[in-house]
Each structure stands twice: as C-alpha cells, then as structure tokens.
Design a protein around this motif. Structure first.
Motif, PDB file in Angstrom:
ATOM      1  N   CYS A  16       0.839  -1.174  -0.130  1.00 46.35           N
ATOM      2  CA  CYS A  16      -0.192   0.077  -0.223  1.00 46.35           C
ATOM      3  C   CYS A  16       0.920   1.229  -0.084  1.00 46.35           C
ATOM      4  O   CYS A  16       1.891   1.644   0.897  1.00 46.35           O
ATOM      5  N   LEU A  18       0.016   4.402   0.607  1.00 48.90           N
ATOM      6  CA  LEU A  18      -0.358   5.224   1.788  1.00 48.90           C
ATOM      7  C   LEU A  18       0.306   4.478   2.898  1.00 48.90           C
ATOM      8  O   LEU A  18       1.038   5.207   3.934  1.00 48.90           O
ATOM      9  N   SER A  61      -4.284  -3.099   7.499  1.00 50.87           N
ATOM     10  CA  SER A  61      -3.581  -1.994   7.218  1.00 50.87           C
ATOM     11  C   SER A  61      -2.506  -1.802   8.100  1.00 50.87           C
ATOM     12  O   SER A  61      -1.313  -1.577   7.809  1.00 50.87           O
ATOM     13  N   ILE A 109     -11.248   5.096   5.097  1.00 47.53           N
ATOM     14  CA  ILE A 109     -10.028   5.461   4.585  1.00 47.53           C
ATOM     15  C   ILE A 109      -9.143   4.005   4.013  1.00 47.53           C
ATOM     16  O   ILE A 109      -8.743   3.805   3.151  1.00 47.53           O
ATOM     17  N   ARG A 113      -7.923   2.919   0.327  1.00 45.58           N
ATOM     18  CA  ARG A 113      -6.596   3.621   0.008  1.00 45.58           C
ATOM     19  C   ARG A 113      -5.965   2.901  -1.144  1.00 45.58           C
ATOM     20  O   ARG A 113      -5.123   3.718  -1.796  1.00 45.58           O
ATOM     21  N   TYR A 117      -4.472   5.940  -3.067  1.00 46.60           N
ATOM     22  CA  TYR A 117      -3.142   6.217  -3.258  1.00 46.60           C
ATOM     23  C   TYR A 117      -2.373   5.151  -4.012  1.00 46.60           C
ATOM     24  O   TYR A 117      -1.145   5.415  -4.079  1.00 46.60           O
TER      25      TYR A 117
END
Length: 136
Positions: A16, A18, A61, A109, A113, A117
């Motif tokens: 990811c 982000l 995450s 979020i 993500r 992002y």
C-alpha cells in the motif's frame, strides 16, 4: 525477535502506497528509535498476527505490537502518534472517543486506500541505511 524486545513493532500493508508513506513519516519522527517495522505479508508479520490472534481479513492495514499488547486500526495509529516527536502525541486525545466510532473513519480510508493512493507490486525495500529498522 530477541533484538527487538524493547522496541515497538509496526506491521503494515507492504504493498500500500499510503502505508509505505506512513512508515516513512514515522521513521522521520522517531528520533528515539522506538519502532521496528515488518510488512503484514512477511513471515514475521503473519507470525505476529497469529500470535496475537488477529484476523488478517479484519485488519489489513496497520498493527502496533507494544510490550506484548496488540493495537489495531485507529488505536494503533493513535498509540504510534503518542510516541512521535513534535505535536503528534497530542493526537492521542482522540483515544477518548470509542474505538468503534474512530474506526468508522479509519475503515473508510483503509477501504479506499488502494484507489486513492495506489498499490505496489511488491513490498517496500528499505534503503541500506534503514534496513536495520525492518524485521525479516
């Protein structure tokens, strides 16, 4: 894992963008060198999630392991902020808000993500200077 006995471990989504940016941010604001890092996708990440009985389908995450206690989602982020330099520890005041309310924003979020992002093909490879901060 003996070498990280006195460190807090942040598990993050290694693909990811982000999450990778967030880890870079934490490293820059961690002058006391309190944290070590591992992707959720790594053997160490999987092992720590299993040890702390964290379902990777529920938390994909960020996870903070601090002295054998695991924090997930917004609690992890706020406990991390509490240990950073500058004004970021003030964010810990949001811990007074019930986790289910904080996690509504966090989950929104996290769900978006990759769309907002982007996503990498593989986990972040730290620079030689930062490699010692990463587990595995």
């Amino acid at each position: 894992m003996e070498e990280v006995k006195d460190k807090k471990i942040i598990l993050f989504d290694g693909v990811c963008n982000l999450c990778n940016s967030s880890i870079t941010f934490v490293i820059k604001h961690d002058p006391k060198d309190l944290f070590r890092y591992a992707p959720l996708q790594s053997d160490i990440g999987k092992s720590l999630m299993e040890k702390h009985q964290i379902d990777p389908k529920e938390t994909d995450s960020i996870i903070l392991i601090d002295q054998e206690k695991a924090y997930t989602k917004s609690s992890a982020a706020l406990h991390i902020a509490r240990s950073l330099s500058g004004g970021y520890p003030l964010l810990a005041i949001f811990l007074i808000i019930p986790a289910f309310l904080r996690n509504l924003v966090y989950d929104f979020i996290a769900k978006n993500r990759y769309k907002w992002y982007g996503k990498k093909e593989s986990c972040m490879i730290p620079t030689p200077e930062l490699k010692a901060k990463f587990l595995g």
